[in-house]
Structure formats: structure tokens, C-alpha cells
Motif scaffolding. Structure first.
Motif, PDB file in Angstrom:
ATOM      1  N   LEU A  12      38.505  28.699  37.905  1.00  0.00           N
ATOM      2  CA  LEU A  12      39.657  28.697  38.815  1.00  0.00           C
ATOM      3  C   LEU A  12      40.691  29.743  38.393  1.00  0.00           C
ATOM      4  O   LEU A  12      41.179  30.528  39.211  1.00  0.00           O
ATOM      5  CB  LEU A  12      40.280  27.285  38.839  1.00  0.00           C
ATOM      6  N   GLY A  13      40.991  29.808  37.116  1.00  0.00           N
ATOM      7  CA  GLY A  13      41.999  30.749  36.628  1.00  0.00           C
ATOM      8  C   GLY A  13      41.602  32.198  36.854  1.00  0.00           C
ATOM      9  O   GLY A  13      42.432  33.045  37.166  1.00  0.00           O
ATOM     10  N   ARG A  14      40.304  32.484  36.725  1.00  0.00           N
ATOM     11  CA  ARG A  14      39.840  33.865  36.919  1.00  0.00           C
ATOM     12  C   ARG A  14      39.733  34.215  38.402  1.00  0.00           C
ATOM     13  O   ARG A  14      39.563  35.376  38.747  1.00  0.00           O
ATOM     14  CB  ARG A  14      38.495  34.077  36.224  1.00  0.00           C
ATOM     15  N   ASP A  15      39.775  33.217  39.258  1.00  0.00           N
ATOM     16  CA  ASP A  15      39.818  33.433  40.701  1.00  0.00           C
ATOM     17  C   ASP A  15      41.261  33.699  41.132  1.00  0.00           C
ATOM     18  O   ASP A  15      41.535  34.541  41.984  1.00  0.00           O
ATOM     19  CB  ASP A  15      39.284  32.155  41.376  1.00  0.00           C
ATOM     20  N   LEU A  16      42.178  32.988  40.486  1.00  0.00           N
ATOM     21  CA  LEU A  16      43.582  32.994  40.891  1.00  0.00           C
ATOM     22  C   LEU A  16      44.401  34.124  40.251  1.00  0.00           C
ATOM     23  O   LEU A  16      45.158  34.825  40.941  1.00  0.00           O
ATOM     24  CB  LEU A  16      44.195  31.632  40.518  1.00  0.00           C
ATOM     25  N   ALA A  17      44.271  34.292  38.936  1.00  0.00           N
ATOM     26  CA  ALA A  17      45.153  35.219  38.216  1.00  0.00           C
ATOM     27  C   ALA A  17      45.108  36.648  38.775  1.00  0.00           C
ATOM     28  O   ALA A  17      46.163  37.264  38.974  1.00  0.00           O
ATOM     29  CB  ALA A  17      44.828  35.213  36.722  1.00  0.00           C
ATOM     30  N   PRO A  18      43.908  37.206  39.040  1.00  0.00           N
ATOM     31  CA  PRO A  18      43.899  38.581  39.563  1.00  0.00           C
ATOM     32  C   PRO A  18      44.558  38.695  40.934  1.00  0.00           C
ATOM     33  O   PRO A  18      45.145  39.732  41.258  1.00  0.00           O
ATOM     34  CB  PRO A  18      42.413  38.951  39.637  1.00  0.00           C
ATOM     35  N   ARG A  19      44.463  37.657  41.710  1.00  0.00           N
ATOM     36  CA  ARG A  19      45.081  37.660  43.038  1.00  0.00           C
ATOM     37  C   ARG A  19      46.609  37.729  42.879  1.00  0.00           C
ATOM     38  O   ARG A  19      47.289  38.471  43.585  1.00  0.00           O
ATOM     39  CB  ARG A  19      44.640  36.380  43.760  1.00  0.00           C
ATOM     40  N   VAL A  20      47.128  36.959  41.943  1.00  0.00           N
ATOM     41  CA  VAL A  20      48.573  36.930  41.699  1.00  0.00           C
ATOM     42  C   VAL A  20      49.030  38.274  41.121  1.00  0.00           C
ATOM     43  O   VAL A  20      49.992  38.881  41.597  1.00  0.00           O
ATOM     44  CB  VAL A  20      48.938  35.785  40.716  1.00  0.00           C
ATOM     45  N   ALA A  21      48.315  38.745  40.106  1.00  0.00           N
ATOM     46  CA  ALA A  21      48.708  39.998  39.449  1.00  0.00           C
ATOM     47  C   ALA A  21      48.678  41.152  40.446  1.00  0.00           C
ATOM     48  O   ALA A  21      49.558  42.009  40.439  1.00  0.00           O
ATOM     49  CB  ALA A  21      47.778  40.291  38.275  1.00  0.00           C
ATOM     50  N   SER A  22      47.674  41.173  41.303  1.00  0.00           N
ATOM     51  CA  SER A  22      47.573  42.251  42.276  1.00  0.00           C
ATOM     52  C   SER A  22      48.756  42.220  43.236  1.00  0.00           C
ATOM     53  O   SER A  22      49.350  43.250  43.523  1.00  0.00           O
ATOM     54  CB  SER A  22      46.253  42.125  43.043  1.00  0.00           C
ATOM     55  N   ALA A  23      49.114  41.035  43.708  1.00  0.00           N
ATOM     56  CA  ALA A  23      50.237  40.934  44.642  1.00  0.00           C
ATOM     57  C   ALA A  23      51.547  41.334  43.972  1.00  0.00           C
ATOM     58  O   ALA A  23      52.414  41.935  44.600  1.00  0.00           O
ATOM     59  CB  ALA A  23      50.323  39.510  45.202  1.00  0.00           C
ATOM     60  N   LEU A  24      51.678  41.030  42.676  1.00  0.00           N
ATOM     61  CA  LEU A  24      52.909  41.370  41.949  1.00  0.00           C
ATOM     62  C   LEU A  24      52.868  42.803  41.423  1.00  0.00           C
ATOM     63  O   LEU A  24      53.851  43.311  40.909  1.00  0.00           O
ATOM     64  CB  LEU A  24      53.100  40.424  40.749  1.00  0.00           C
ATOM     65  N   ARG A  25      51.691  43.420  41.504  1.00  0.00           N
ATOM     66  CA  ARG A  25      51.439  44.743  40.918  1.00  0.00           C
ATOM     67  C   ARG A  25      51.725  44.749  39.424  1.00  0.00           C
ATOM     68  O   ARG A  25      52.265  45.703  38.865  1.00  0.00           O
ATOM     69  CB  ARG A  25      52.261  45.809  41.628  1.00  0.00           C
ATOM     70  N   SER A  26      51.355  43.652  38.776  1.00  0.00           N
ATOM     71  CA  SER A  26      51.502  43.552  37.326  1.00  0.00           C
ATOM     72  C   SER A  26      50.159  43.825  36.681  1.00  0.00           C
ATOM     73  O   SER A  26      49.124  43.713  37.319  1.00  0.00           O
ATOM     74  CB  SER A  26      51.898  42.131  36.922  1.00  0.00           C
ATOM     75  N   GLY A  27      50.197  44.107  35.384  1.00  0.00           N
ATOM     76  CA  GLY A  27      48.951  44.215  34.641  1.00  0.00           C
ATOM     77  C   GLY A  27      48.410  42.819  34.366  1.00  0.00           C
ATOM     78  O   GLY A  27      49.160  41.837  34.389  1.00  0.00           O
ATOM     79  N   LEU A  28      47.107  42.741  34.116  1.00  0.00           N
ATOM     80  CA  LEU A  28      46.501  41.446  33.782  1.00  0.00           C
ATOM     81  C   LEU A  28      45.396  41.697  32.773  1.00  0.00           C
ATOM     82  O   LEU A  28      44.485  42.483  33.025  1.00  0.00           O
ATOM     83  CB  LEU A  28      45.922  40.790  35.041  1.00  0.00           C
ATOM     84  N   THR A  29      45.508  41.046  31.629  1.00  0.00           N
ATOM     85  CA  THR A  29      44.470  41.190  30.613  1.00  0.00           C
ATOM     86  C   THR A  29      43.570  39.966  30.681  1.00  0.00           C
ATOM     87  O   THR A  29      44.052  38.833  30.723  1.00  0.00           O
ATOM     88  CB  THR A  29      45.105  41.351  29.221  1.00  0.00           C
ATOM     89  N   ALA A  30      42.257  40.228  30.698  1.00  0.00           N
ATOM     90  CA  ALA A  30      41.300  39.160  30.935  1.00  0.00           C
ATOM     91  C   ALA A  30      40.855  38.503  29.648  1.00  0.00           C
ATOM     92  O   ALA A  30      40.690  39.175  28.634  1.00  0.00           O
ATOM     93  CB  ALA A  30      40.079  39.738  31.646  1.00  0.00           C
ATOM     94  N   ASP A  31      40.690  37.155  29.704  1.00  0.00           N
ATOM     95  CA  ASP A  31      39.897  36.473  28.679  1.00  0.00           C
ATOM     96  C   ASP A  31      40.377  36.640  27.253  1.00  0.00           C
ATOM     97  O   ASP A  31      39.568  36.861  26.349  1.00  0.00           O
ATOM     98  CB  ASP A  31      38.482  37.085  28.717  1.00  0.00           C
ATOM     99  N   CYS A  32      41.677  36.556  27.051  1.00  0.00           N
ATOM    100  CA  CYS A  32      42.198  36.785  25.700  1.00  0.00           C
ATOM    101  C   CYS A  32      41.758  35.684  24.746  1.00  0.00           C
ATOM    102  O   CYS A  32      41.609  34.524  25.125  1.00  0.00           O
ATOM    103  CB  CYS A  32      43.724  36.834  25.731  1.00  0.00           C
ATOM    104  N   THR A  33      41.563  36.079  23.493  1.00  0.00           N
ATOM    105  CA  THR A  33      41.259  35.094  22.463  1.00  0.00           C
ATOM    106  C   THR A  33      42.450  34.923  21.520  1.00  0.00           C
ATOM    107  O   THR A  33      42.453  34.041  20.683  1.00  0.00           O
ATOM    108  CB  THR A  33      40.024  35.519  21.653  1.00  0.00           C
ATOM    109  N   ASP A  34      43.439  35.794  21.663  1.00  0.00           N
ATOM    110  CA  ASP A  34      44.661  35.610  20.878  1.00  0.00           C
ATOM    111  C   ASP A  34      45.809  36.333  21.577  1.00  0.00           C
ATOM    112  O   ASP A  34      45.590  37.317  22.293  1.00  0.00           O
ATOM    113  CB  ASP A  34      44.489  36.167  19.457  1.00  0.00           C
ATOM    114  N   LEU A  35      47.010  35.825  21.367  1.00  0.00           N
ATOM    115  CA  LEU A  35      48.220  36.450  21.901  1.00  0.00           C
ATOM    116  C   LEU A  35      49.233  36.471  20.770  1.00  0.00           C
ATOM    117  O   LEU A  35      49.378  35.483  20.056  1.00  0.00           O
ATOM    118  CB  LEU A  35      48.786  35.622  23.070  1.00  0.00           C
TER     119      LEU A  35
END
Ligand SMILES: Cc1cc2nc3c(=O)[nH]c(=O)nc-3n(C[C@H](O)[C@H](O)[C@H](O)COP(=O)(O)OP(=O)(O)OC[C@H]3O[C@@H](n4cnc5c(N)ncnc54)[C@H](O)[C@@H]3O)c2cc1C
Ligand SMILES: Cc1cc2nc3c(=O)[nH]c(=O)nc-3n(C[C@H](O)[C@H](O)[C@H](O)COP(=O)(O)OP(=O)(O)OC[C@H]3O[C@@H](n4cnc5c(N)ncnc54)[C@H](O)[C@@H]3O)c2cc1C
Lengths: 304, 342
Positions: free
Chosen positions: B106-129
Motif C-alpha cells: 500500500l505504501g509503495r502504491d501511495l507514496a509516489p503518487r503523493v510525492a509526484s503531486a507535491l513535486r518532492s523527492g522520494l527515496t524508496a525502501d530505506c533501511t535507515d534514516l
């Protein structure tokens, strides 16, 4: 009722075959050391589009963005049955992240014109993000059906699709136009058609013709080469074998949203993990050694 | 597009389905708490659905200072378009500096849609922040307090650190099971902010015809430590030793296909190409040769310990630690050593 599909396909290094040799000392990947292949899930995306064409009629257009050698996957697409293939190639598109990539690809899809279905692979095996599909859908203002594993039915302009949601599946219905991302649980991609292979193995893009001319006519002057390329291109075009080549200008892309400038994510650092396996710490099956190992695992917070 | 807002909050998306919070949403709160505290800003959770306001309390107990809540009948069934619309409204109104979502289907379906609309960057599948600084090589400009987004790419062969310094929010999806689950604190207080959003037919393009999900007997993906047994374990009785080791470590038990085919353990425990793909903090492979189909499902584990009588078993090529020996001898010693330290 027939439907026009666009399939977005990517040529990728075969990351399943990465060895130490494919890594540079600074941790970056030496792409030339790896075979370039058709991104596996994009084959399923193409299969889905061809299945729709087979059942309902219509056309299948494949687009790839990449350097000229990416024409290889376009020829593969022709062998499988695509009607039209387009190479989108432009130096100004280099270093695009998924946001810029999806912007560029969405401009290309718009340039194709009337489209009922857009198919992408779920994920490319190099960038590994699975973001380009949903981002393209958003940029095109289309609904999205991700993780497609079966087209259950098409009734009029309604598509009924089964999507893999990890712990099971969902069947959803949606009106066209819609963008779908396809997983490798979709039916197996069809083999190349022998007839199409015979005909389309000669298909070339203009950039490929230029490179071939430079190789076959060494020392010749520029004018002579250009004339030879023009002639060959005209001949291929007549036979329907000239691979269309687009730049960012052809798709009216706003350069502010392309390439490095259009990419908010920046790679700060890359570390290789390939060599991880080359050496491991050996412990003896003794109480002392095992206790030492446990101590180490507690120390680095792996356990405890 | 939102601006760079160093005072902005840290946000996490709290995935729920059918009124149940997904574990990854809670895991994000522990990491989110750490990031928010480092930056000295509040931590907020975004909760969307229908008749789910009760979950807001849970989110606060697990570390959220605020919950942005949008309840609507139209949100009862998840759809990328409607959920993205709400999240974009929330972001535009409040300008968070960081926004993380779980890298679930679900998150990988939703996050890119949101980031694209906001024109923000999006890093996929992080294992650490982490929070850190970055100097841009081209301009030599240094940016402080950035989100360092760390992710495997290239089929797991490299680890990339990605930053986003000019187009915020800094967005990322985070793998399940890699962040720790926070403990609930019933005394924690927080604020619930209700958000309204109008929906039209164009926001709800999908109609759900059918949904079939199966609850797994074991969720290996969520395990921090996995003890996996293979053909070398020899029998169902011998597998008990592995369960004992799992108990002292609070680990889950996994298996190779050979062990499953022998009927020693249920198929839900199978790791590999045709089983589950796991990336625990520690994977202990016991009596497993390490065929490529098995390695495909576990090679990305943070640490791998292999126990095998054959020093040439391929499993050692992906291991960090190796013990050449009979597991009947090694496993009891391991259990004793852990009990002694714990
Ligand atoms: C180490 C590393 C890490 C990266 N991490 C990120 C990150 O976290 N976030 C980010 O935004 N970018 C990231 N990038 C950049 C990203 O890899 C590129 O933007 C890439 O062009 C597209 O992403 P992908 O390979 O993940 O494609 P995916 O999103 O996985 O691809 C999905 C589908 O989109 C279609 N598609 C994708 N690219 C093309 C193309 N060139 N031509 C035609 N169809 C295509 C295909 O159908 C494909 O199956 C990273 C790059 C590197 C080198
Ligand atoms: C399409 C396909 C998909 C597959 N998918 C999967 C999958 O998802 N997961 C999977 O696991 N496999 C999968 N396989 C099967 C895989 O190829 C191997 O056959 C399988 O993983 C072997 O299991 P094993 O390591 O337990 O057994 P073996 O290969 O028989 O290894 C047993 C190991 O135990 C060691 N050993 C013996 N006695 C002891 C002892 N007393 N103490 C310690 N060590 C001992 C031996 O030295 C040996 O290394 C798949 C195969 C195919 C073709």
C-alpha cells in the motif's frame, strides 16, 4: 472495441549477476561489466499489452528512455509483437531521479496521442524503486492499478483487474484510460515470433546508423557519412524499420523538470555490499569461541 | 510544491486497514520520534479511514505528539487517488520537513503518487534514516540537519545514501521490520487535528470487486532475528532445538524448502525465492547449504551466521560469521552462552 496501449520499457544491467568485478573501487557500479537486459517485469508489462491487443484489437507502442543501445529492448519488443517503438534519448535527461523520469515519460505518453492503457513494469531491477509507474499515473492524471497479475475482463471501457497485494489479492474495476504496473506473477511473456524477428532485426534508430557508419566508413568525411546515413534511414523508413527517436524537444518537456535540475533526490554516497560475502569471521565450535561470538553480537546490538 | 521549512514537523503515515494499524506505522513512530527529538520539532502521524478515530490514541501512546485525522466514508476502502489527495492537502497546509511512509504494497502504491503531486523527492525502501549534513560538490554549499536516507539498490548490491535539500518535504518509504517497535506509554498525551476533504467521483476511480487475503501463521518479514533450519537438521524432533534457540532470542523460526518438503515445518516458514524474502538484523542458518534460491530470500539480512558441517557449503559465502560443526553440538552451546549473558 479496440484499445491503444503504451508500454514503458527499460534496459537495465543484469543486477542478478553482479560480482566483485562489476564494482568500481569507489563503490559505484561498473555498468559496462554487466550484460544489459530487458527489465524482467517490463516483459510482463509488454505481455499484458499484447494480450489486450490479441483479445480486443488495437495497437501497442513501446517507449524506452535511455542511451542509443537501449534500442536493443525496442527490437525485442518488435519481435514479441509491438506495432511501434520509440527511443527517447537526450543527454539533458541524464541523472534523472524517478520524479524527473516520470515527468519525461509522461510527456512522451502525451505525445503519442490517444492512449487507453499505459503499462509499466512494477519495478526496475537497477533503481529498484517501483516509483515511476505511480508517478507517471499522477503526472498523466490517470488512475493507477499497481501489481497487476491478471486481466480478468474488459467490458466496454471498464477493465477488471486482479492485483497482488502481498498477503492475497484484490479484484478491482476501473474505467479507461488507466495506468497499470505489472508483476512477474502475470502470465509468462510470449516468445519472439520468428517472422517478426527476421524482419525487425534490421530495425535501427538514426543514432545507431550514425554509429555504424562511423565504424564502416573510417576516415570518410562528415558529409559523405551523413549522406550514407540519410539514404539508409530513408530506406529503413520505407520498410517501416526506422526506430523513431525523440528528444526532450519533441515531447515539449520543460527542462526545469528534467535531468539533474528536475531531480530533488541526490545520491550523496554509494557503498558496495557485494564483497560482503568474500570473507566471514570463523568461530570454532567451542564454548569459548561461541561465547565470544555471542558477546560480539550483544556489543553491536544485533541481539539482546 | 512546498518550501524548505526547517521548523516543520516530522510526519509518519499510519497505515491501517479495516480499523487495524499496520505494524510498520508504529515502527515509523520510533524512528520518527528519534528524528523529531534530534531536530527539536513535534512528531505527527497521519491517519486516514472511516470510523478509526480510536486509533489516534494508540498512535499518541506510541510516540506521536499530534495526529492529523481525516475520517470519511469515502476513505473506508483504500485508493491511491483519494488517499493522496488528503495527504497532499495536509502537507500543503502544514509544511512538514520530513514525511515517511511504510514500504508496504500500500505504501509503495501511495507514496509516489503523493510525492509526484507535491513535486518532492522520494527515496524508496530505506533501511535507515539519520539526521546529518551534506555538502553539494557542485556548489560547495553545506546543508545542515538534512534527512540522510539510506537504502539498498541495484538488486541489493549497493547501499546508497540519498539527500534532498531543495524540494521538501523530504519523503521516504521505509522497509517493514527494520525499525524497532516502540513501547506504548498510556500516560502520553497528544493532540488530534481533524482534517476535512471533499471527494468527487474522480477521486474514487476504482471499484473493489473482491478481496482475498490470508493471514500467515508466521510473519517472518517482521522478525528481527530468524533461526532457519535445513535438510541438515535431520528430523522434526531435531527442529525442537531450533525452537529452543528461537525462544531464548525472541526469534522466529524459518526453514529451507528441503526442510518444508520433509514435513518438519509448515510452508509459511519457508525462506527463499518461492517462500518469504527476509532481511532481519540476524539470520542464523542451521544445516542449510545455501542454494541460490534460498540465498535469494535471505542474503540481504544485516548479519548472517552459518552453522554447517561442510566448510565448503555456499552459505558461508554470504555469511558474516561461520561455525563449521554439527548443529547438535553448536546450538546447545549457543543457547547456554546467550542465557549466560542475558
Ligand atoms: C543507487 C541509486 C539509488 C536511487 N534511488 C532513488 C530513489 O530512492 N528515489 C528516486 O527518485 N530515484 C532514485 N534513483 C534514480 C532512479 O533509479 C532513476 O530515476 C531511474 O531512472 C528510475 O527508477 P527505477 O529504476 O527505480 O524505476 P522503477 O520505478 O522501479 O521502474 C518502474 C517501471 O517504470 C518504467 N520505467 C522506469 N524507467 C524507465 C525508462 N528509463 N524508460 C522507460 N520506462 C521506464 C518501467 O516500466 C519500469 O518497470 C536512484 C538511482 C541510483 C543509481
Ligand atoms: C524453482 C525453485 C525454487 C526454489 N525455491 C526455494 C526456496 O524458496 N527456498 C529454499 O530454501 N529452497 C528453494 N529451492 C530449493 C533449493 O534449490 C535447495 O534444494 C534447497 O534450498 C536445499 O535445502 P537445504 O539447504 O536445507 O538442503 P541441502 O542442500 O541438502 O543442505 C543441507 C546442508 O546441511 C548440512 N548438514 C548436514 N548435517 C548437518 C549437521 N549435523 N549440522 C550442520 N549442518 C549439517 C550439509 O552440509 C548441507 O550443507 C528451490 C528450487 C527451485 C528449483
Amino acid at each position: 472495441m479496440s484499445f491503444d496501449s503504451v508500454v514503458l520499457i527499460k534496459q537495465v544491467p543484469d543486477t542478478a549477476r553482479v560480482t566483485g568485478k562489476a564494482m568500481n573501487d569507489d563503490g559505484t557500479v561498473n555498468r559496462s561489466a554487466l550484460p544489459a537486459i530487458f527489465n524482467p517485469e517490463d516483459l510482463y508489462a509488454l505481455e499484458a499489452a499484447l494480450e489486450v491487443k490479441q483479445r480486443h484489437g488495437g495497437t501497442v507502442t513501446a517507449i524506452t528512455m535511455g542511451p542509443p543501445p537501449a534500442c536493443e529492448v525496442l527490437r525485442d519488443a518488435l519481435y514479441m509483437g509491438a506495432d511501434r517503438v520509440i527511443l527517447l534519448t537526450d543527454r539533458r535527461a541524464a541523472a534523472s531521479d524517478t520524479l524527473a523520469t516520470s515527468y519525461i515519460l509522461s510527456c512522451a505518453v502525451r505525445t503519442v496521442g490517444k492512449v487507453d492503457l499505459v503499462f509499466c513494469g512494477r519495478q526496475a531491477i537497477d533503481g529498484d524503486t517501483a516509483q515511476v509507474g505511480p508517478q507517471c499515473a499522477e503526472k498523466l492524471g490517470l488512475p493507477q492499478i499497481t501489481y497487476l497479475e491478471e486481466i480478468v475482463a474488459i467490458n466496454g471501457r471498464q477493465i477488471v483487474a486482479r492485483r497482488n497485494i502481498g498477503n492475497g489479492y484484490e479484484v478491482v474495476e476501473c474505467a479507461m484510460p488507466v495506468l497499470l504496473t505489472v508483476t512477474d506473477t502475470f502470465q509468462e511473456p510470449r516468445p519472439y515470433a520468428a517472422k517478426a524477428m527476421l524482419k525487425c532485426k534490421h530495425a535501427r534508430s538514426r543514432l545507431e546508423l550514425e554509429r555504424e557508419a562511423a565504424q564502416s566508413m573510417p576516415g570518410s568525411d562528415e558529409k559523405a557519412r551523413a549522406a550514407a546515413v540519410d539514404q539508409k534511414a530513408a530506406e529503413l523508413k520505407r520498410r517501416g524499420l526506422l526506430i523513431e527517436q525523440w528528444t526532450l524537444d519533441d515531447i515539449h518537456a520543460d527542462l526545469a523538470w528534467c535531468g539533474r535540475d528536475g531531480s530533488p533526490t541526490k545520491v550523496k554516497r554509494i557503498q558496495s555490499v557485494v564483497l560482503k560475502g568474500s570473507g566471514h569471521e570463523q568461530y570454532q565450535p567451542t564454548e569459548g569461541d561461541i561465547s565470544r561470538l555471542v558477546h560480539q553480537l550483544i556489543e553491536d546490538h544485533t541481539i539482546g | 510544491m512546498s518550501r524548505v521549512n526547517p521548523q516543520g514537523e516530522v510526519w509518519v503515515f499510519s497505515e491501517q486497514q479495516g480499523g487495524r494499524l499496520h505494524d510498520v506505522g508504529l515502527e515509523l513512530l520510533s524512528k520518527g520520534r528519534e528524528l523529531a527529538d534530534t531536530l527539536g520539532v513535534p512528531l505527527a502521524a497521519c491517519l486516514l479511514g472511516d470510523k478509526i478515530n480510536g486509533l489516534a490514541t494508540d498512535l499518541i501512546r506510541h510516540g506521536a505528539d499530534k495526529v492529523y485525522l481525516c475520517e470519511d466514508l469515502s476513505l473506508a476502502q483504500y485508493q491511491a487517488t483519494s488517499y493522496a489527495k488528503v495527504l497532499c492537502r495536509m502537507v500543503e497546509a502544514h509544511q512538514p520537513q520530513i514525511f515517511v511512509l511504510g514500504a508496504t504494497p500500500l505504501g509503495r502504491d501511495l507514496a509516489p503518487r503523493v510525492a509526484s503531486a507535491l513535486r518532492s523527492g522520494l527515496t524508496a525502501d530505506c533501511t535507515d534514516l539519520q539526521i546529518g549534513e551534506h555538502t553539494e560538490p557542485a556548489t560547495k554549499e553545506t546543508y545542515k540537519n538534512l534527512l540522510l536516507q539510506i537504502r539498498p539498490a541495484f538488486g541489493g548490491n549497493i547501499i546508497a545514501t540519498i539527500v534532498n535539500f531543495d524540494r521538501w518535504p523530504q519523503m521516504a518509504t521505509v522497509r517493514e521490520g527494520v525499525m524497532v517497535m516502540p513501547k506504548a506509554d498510556a500516560k502520553r498525551k497528544g493532540e488530534v487535528v481533524r482534517v476535512e476533504c471533499p471527494f468527487g467521483a474522480e477521486d474514487l476511480p476504482l471499484r473493489l470487486v473482491k478481496r482475498q487475503t490470508t493471514a500467515k501463521k508466521v510473519d517472518l518479514k517482521k522478525a528481527r532475528i530468524i533461526i532457519a533450519g535445513g535438510a541438515g537438521v535431520g528430523s522434526k524432533e531435531n527442529f525442537k532445538l531450533l525452537w529452543d534457540l528461537a525462544n531464548v532470542l525472541g526469534a522466529a523460526v524459518g526453514a529451507s524448502r528441503a526442510a518444508v518438503d520433509n514435513g518438519w515445518i509448515d510452508k509459511d516458514h519457508q525462506v527463499g525465492q518461492t517462500g518469504t524474502t527476509v532481511r532481519p538484523a540476524l539470520y542464523i542458518a542451521v544445516g542449510i547449504s545455501g542454494a541460490v534460491q534460498h540465498r535469494a530470500g535471505m542474503a540481504e539480512s544485516a548479519k548472517i551466521l552459518a552453522i554447517n558441517t561442510d566448510p565448503n557449503a555456499p552459505i558461508f559465502s554470504v555469511a558474516n560469521y561461520g561455525i563449521v560443526g554439527d548443529f547438535c553440538d553448536v546450538v546447545p552451546k549457543l543457547i547456554a552462552a546467550i542465557k549466560a549473558k542475558g
